[in-house]
Design an enzyme around this catalytic site. Sequence first.
Site, PDB file in Angstrom:
ATOM      1  N   SER A  14     -52.535  14.004 108.604  1.00  0.00           N
ATOM      2  CA  SER A  14     -52.730  14.423 110.001  1.00  0.00           C
ATOM      3  C   SER A  14     -54.006  13.839 110.603  1.00  0.00           C
ATOM      4  O   SER A  14     -54.739  14.517 111.330  1.00  0.00           O
ATOM      5  CB  SER A  14     -52.760  15.952 110.099  1.00  0.00           C
ATOM      6  OG  SER A  14     -52.420  16.374 111.408  1.00  0.00           O
ATOM      7  N   LYS A  36     -47.449  14.800 116.116  1.00  0.00           N
ATOM      8  CA  LYS A  36     -47.440  13.507 115.422  1.00  0.00           C
ATOM      9  C   LYS A  36     -46.057  13.140 114.894  1.00  0.00           C
ATOM     10  O   LYS A  36     -45.793  11.957 114.620  1.00  0.00           O
ATOM     11  CB  LYS A  36     -48.464  13.519 114.282  1.00  0.00           C
ATOM     12  CG  LYS A  36     -49.917  13.658 114.751  1.00  0.00           C
ATOM     13  CD  LYS A  36     -50.879  13.634 113.581  1.00  0.00           C
ATOM     14  CE  LYS A  36     -52.339  13.714 114.015  1.00  0.00           C
ATOM     15  NZ  LYS A  36     -52.750  15.048 114.419  1.00  0.00           N
ATOM     16  N   SER A  80     -50.672  19.483 115.796  1.00  0.00           N
ATOM     17  CA  SER A  80     -50.369  18.180 115.187  1.00  0.00           C
ATOM     18  C   SER A  80     -48.901  17.982 114.819  1.00  0.00           C
ATOM     19  O   SER A  80     -48.538  16.900 114.317  1.00  0.00           O
ATOM     20  CB  SER A  80     -51.230  17.970 113.933  1.00  0.00           C
ATOM     21  OG  SER A  80     -52.556  17.698 114.296  1.00  0.00           O
TER      22      SER A  80
END
Length: 366
Positions: A203, A150, A147
């Site tokens: 997240s 992101k 993640s």
Amino acid sequence: MRLLASFFCAFFLLTASAAPEVQAAQNKRPAAVKKVNTTKTAKAPAKKAASAKKASKGKKNVAAARKTTKKVSSSASRKFASSKHYAKKKKTYARRHVRGPSYAQLMGLRGSSDPLALSTTAVLAYDMENDQILYEKNADTSLPIASITKLMTALVIVESGVDLDQKFAVTTEDFVKSSARSKLRKGMVLSRKQALHLALMSSDNRAAHFLARTFPGGKAKFISEMNAKAVLLAMDDSVFYDSIGLNNGNKCSALDLSHLIAAAAEHDVIRDLSTTPEASFSVGKRYVVSRTTNSFVANDNWDIELQKTGLTTAAGYCMVMQTNISGRPVAMIFLDAPNKAARNHDIQKLHDWLTNGKMLETASLN
């Protein structure tokens, strides 16, 4: 002759006088009947006793029948319990999820030695003010970043110039396959900024997919923009296949991620949304409450300007941050820690080492 007539006359008189006595005797017959009834009444207790005995025997038979039925029922229950159609209820206990080997582990990198004996596979501490590497371990190795992806998603959204306040509805297309929970439900209407907040702070995978899906040109165009941005930032060992980080093909080196952190930190909105400890905002008729995935954000001993965490089996436990140490901005990158506790321990250990020695040493040299 007269004598014979006298005899018959006397006989007739005797018979006539005896008639009432016979009649009286006949009237006393009920006494005999009473005697018979008395006999029958005497036999009644015997009959009652026999009836009671029979009733008692009947009760015993019923009790025996019930006992037999209970025994059969118990036996049948045990038989049913042992059949494959019956699962006995057992106590359940929380089990620690055992993950498979990470990408770095399969490459034989996990367990590499370094001066601080950190358990994280790839580590980098980078002085962004003086453009200087303060500490590194496998920093040039390209690894899955989960993640952390992101952060690039946020950079593309912000620098593309799209309207952050424009709203869209969440659809089932945003329900990506993931074990991580999401606050978003089908039909919720939210802005790009709200989705960006959820993606950076907690997240949220659906929020990251939402941002790519609603991008002008769609997901394919968005992924293309991510890779183009990586080229512009000289992230030579990086590639992206989705906006979330669930695709294990999303890879970067720790050195590349230092360039991404520097670019993202130039935008106030990314810094602010990524470092919010907790936030609540209305999404349609509902309120969404979300919290950060980084425990260091609420720690008073840390001054964090930007952060992002990541976790998949292939990537291990990851975290990137820009924090101020001894008054200078430092990018800290950790890729492929074996678990969360080990990752956080390594981060604190490197932070203490920089605070107590290395940063003072480099400051004196400058």
